[in-house]
Motif scaffolding. Sequence first.
Motif, PDB file in Angstrom:
ATOM      1  N   LEU A  39       8.256   3.415  14.514  1.00  0.00           N
ATOM      2  CA  LEU A  39       6.746   3.963  14.492  1.00  0.00           C
ATOM      3  C   LEU A  39       5.932   3.578  15.745  1.00  0.00           C
ATOM      4  O   LEU A  39       4.710   3.721  15.858  1.00  0.00           O
ATOM      5  N   HIS A  40       6.830   2.806  16.651  1.00  0.00           N
ATOM      6  CA  HIS A  40       6.142   2.130  17.768  1.00  0.00           C
ATOM      7  C   HIS A  40       4.787   1.375  17.519  1.00  0.00           C
ATOM      8  O   HIS A  40       3.549   1.639  17.994  1.00  0.00           O
ATOM      9  N   MET A  41       4.852   0.434  16.402  1.00  0.00           N
ATOM     10  CA  MET A  41       3.746  -0.457  16.162  1.00  0.00           C
ATOM     11  C   MET A  41       4.186  -1.675  16.364  1.00  0.00           C
ATOM     12  O   MET A  41       5.493  -2.017  16.131  1.00  0.00           O
ATOM     13  N   PRO A  42       3.406  -2.637  16.595  1.00  0.00           N
ATOM     14  CA  PRO A  42       3.817  -4.279  16.748  1.00  0.00           C
ATOM     15  C   PRO A  42       4.412  -4.548  15.395  1.00  0.00           C
ATOM     16  O   PRO A  42       5.045  -5.452  15.256  1.00  0.00           O
ATOM     17  N   CYS A  43       3.931  -4.003  14.222  1.00  0.00           N
ATOM     18  CA  CYS A  43       4.159  -4.400  12.703  1.00  0.00           C
ATOM     19  C   CYS A  43       3.483  -3.508  11.628  1.00  0.00           C
ATOM     20  O   CYS A  43       2.631  -2.609  12.203  1.00  0.00           O
ATOM     21  N   VAL A  44       4.004  -3.243  10.727  1.00  0.00           N
ATOM     22  CA  VAL A  44       3.646  -2.633   9.604  1.00  0.00           C
ATOM     23  C   VAL A  44       2.587  -3.527   8.801  1.00  0.00           C
ATOM     24  O   VAL A  44       2.488  -4.585   8.964  1.00  0.00           O
ATOM     25  N   PRO A  45       1.862  -2.898   7.795  1.00  0.00           N
ATOM     26  CA  PRO A  45       1.049  -3.614   6.787  1.00  0.00           C
ATOM     27  C   PRO A  45       1.818  -4.802   6.353  1.00  0.00           C
ATOM     28  O   PRO A  45       2.925  -4.770   6.051  1.00  0.00           O
ATOM     29  N   GLU A  46       0.803  -5.737   5.890  1.00  0.00           N
ATOM     30  CA  GLU A  46       1.685  -6.749   5.351  1.00  0.00           C
ATOM     31  C   GLU A  46       2.342  -6.822   4.015  1.00  0.00           C
ATOM     32  O   GLU A  46       3.324  -7.011   3.929  1.00  0.00           O
ATOM     33  N   MET A  47       1.607  -5.833   2.945  1.00  0.00           N
ATOM     34  CA  MET A  47       2.425  -5.298   2.050  1.00  0.00           C
ATOM     35  C   MET A  47       2.490  -3.926   2.274  1.00  0.00           C
ATOM     36  O   MET A  47       1.758  -3.025   2.023  1.00  0.00           O
ATOM     37  N   MET A  48       3.712  -3.406   2.673  1.00  0.00           N
ATOM     38  CA  MET A  48       4.234  -2.213   2.966  1.00  0.00           C
ATOM     39  C   MET A  48       5.292  -1.801   1.722  1.00  0.00           C
ATOM     40  O   MET A  48       6.451  -2.587   1.677  1.00  0.00           O
ATOM     41  N   LEU A  72       2.186   6.194   7.605  1.00  0.00           N
ATOM     42  CA  LEU A  72       1.864   5.654   9.184  1.00  0.00           C
ATOM     43  C   LEU A  72       2.233   6.550  10.061  1.00  0.00           C
ATOM     44  O   LEU A  72       1.645   6.101  11.247  1.00  0.00           O
ATOM     45  N   ARG A  73       2.963   7.389   9.634  1.00  0.00           N
ATOM     46  CA  ARG A  73       3.310   8.192  10.950  1.00  0.00           C
ATOM     47  C   ARG A  73       2.034   8.995  11.716  1.00  0.00           C
ATOM     48  O   ARG A  73       1.859   9.591  12.594  1.00  0.00           O
ATOM     49  N   CYS A  74       1.255   9.373  10.655  1.00  0.00           N
ATOM     50  CA  CYS A  74      -0.163   9.917  10.806  1.00  0.00           C
ATOM     51  C   CYS A  74      -1.294   9.118  11.435  1.00  0.00           C
ATOM     52  O   CYS A  74      -2.366   9.410  11.841  1.00  0.00           O
ATOM     53  N   VAL A  75      -1.091   7.699  11.666  1.00  0.00           N
ATOM     54  CA  VAL A  75      -1.973   7.004  12.555  1.00  0.00           C
ATOM     55  C   VAL A  75      -2.348   7.210  13.813  1.00  0.00           C
ATOM     56  O   VAL A  75      -1.264   7.521  14.436  1.00  0.00           O
ATOM     57  N   ASN A  76      -3.199   7.358  14.012  1.00  0.00           N
ATOM     58  CA  ASN A  76      -3.607   7.886  15.273  1.00  0.00           C
ATOM     59  C   ASN A  76      -4.065   6.964  16.375  1.00  0.00           C
ATOM     60  O   ASN A  76      -5.095   6.213  16.047  1.00  0.00           O
ATOM     61  N   ASN A  77      -3.126   6.606  17.056  1.00  0.00           N
ATOM     62  CA  ASN A  77      -3.304   5.294  18.112  1.00  0.00           C
ATOM     63  C   ASN A  77      -3.905   5.679  19.386  1.00  0.00           C
ATOM     64  O   ASN A  77      -4.134   4.714  20.240  1.00  0.00           O
ATOM     65  N   ASP A 108      -3.863   1.113  16.805  1.00  0.00           N
ATOM     66  CA  ASP A 108      -4.708   1.257  15.941  1.00  0.00           C
ATOM     67  C   ASP A 108      -4.483   0.010  14.675  1.00  0.00           C
ATOM     68  O   ASP A 108      -3.730   0.276  13.844  1.00  0.00           O
ATOM     69  N   TRP A 109      -4.960  -1.163  15.043  1.00  0.00           N
ATOM     70  CA  TRP A 109      -4.759  -2.176  14.136  1.00  0.00           C
ATOM     71  C   TRP A 109      -5.350  -1.962  12.588  1.00  0.00           C
ATOM     72  O   TRP A 109      -4.995  -2.806  11.816  1.00  0.00           O
ATOM     73  N   THR A 110      -5.889  -0.993  12.313  1.00  0.00           N
ATOM     74  CA  THR A 110      -6.870  -0.790  10.792  1.00  0.00           C
ATOM     75  C   THR A 110      -5.931   0.338  10.185  1.00  0.00           C
ATOM     76  O   THR A 110      -5.957   0.309   9.052  1.00  0.00           O
ATOM     77  N   TYR A 111      -4.595   0.771  10.907  1.00  0.00           N
ATOM     78  CA  TYR A 111      -3.785   1.698  10.175  1.00  0.00           C
ATOM     79  C   TYR A 111      -4.513   2.965   9.438  1.00  0.00           C
ATOM     80  O   TYR A 111      -4.066   3.257   8.585  1.00  0.00           O
ATOM     81  N   THR A 112      -5.807   3.213  10.043  1.00  0.00           N
ATOM     82  CA  THR A 112      -6.357   4.351   9.761  1.00  0.00           C
ATOM     83  C   THR A 112      -5.593   5.761   9.734  1.00  0.00           C
ATOM     84  O   THR A 112      -4.838   6.000  10.847  1.00  0.00           O
TER      85      THR A 112
END
Length: 247
Positions: A39-48, A72-77, A108-112
């Motif tokens: 997903l090209h993110m540093p990490c996924v949410p803690e509780m995934m 998470l694919r819809c998170v707009n970075n 987007d570190w808030t995962y909106t």
Amino acid sequence: MMPVFKSSRRDFTFGPWKLTAARTHIIKSSEAERLAEELHMPCVPEMMFGDNVLRIQHESLFGIEFNATDALRCVNNSQGMVKVACADEWQESRSEPEHTKEVIKPYDWTYTTDYKGTLLGDTLKLKVSPTTEHIDTEKLKAREQIMFFEEVLLFEDELHDHGVSSLSVKIRVMPSSFFVLLRFFLRVDGVLIRMNDTRLYHEHVPPPLFTDPNEIAQYLPVKESICEKLAFPEEVCLESTASSEGT
């Protein structure tokens, strides 16, 4: 210490629909790292909860489901990212594996997410189109037997103790309808609170009501509404006025 979640799966059939609600444990760290890279993110949410799902499927195999990965694919970075002092501190604390530092920026570190669900089906699929219609909230307030209820948590992150970001979906099934609420909730302490809600409502009218005009009337859409009034003839109005003046 992460909480322990008990795995469960519930299936429920109503008319031509089959509902599946699956809840299980948080994905393993190796899966989380692989998914974050994908997903090209540093990490996924803690509780995934990558295997958690709420699925509503018609007997013709079309339908809709709700899962964390597609959300998470819809998170707009690139738009609407929250800029606060704690963001850099949070990202630094979560950058554990070396390869996660080499990711596409910004992040987007808030995962909106504006995720609305994943459509199911190959040859047949639900069609999405704009509408001016709204869910009749009065019908939702009616007291009906709840035949099935489930709430599924898809992901949650405490944002390094600076708030919370979570996505969950819940459904309730009544004899005449079912209602789904998908909710993304974000709280960044001292900064903002944000909610993205998606509501899905479907009426399934019980066949016995087809023969009862008083009951079926509430389910029929209004195709045309005509408002008219009846007025007395002018002569009658004049006579009535004259009679009133003479008394």
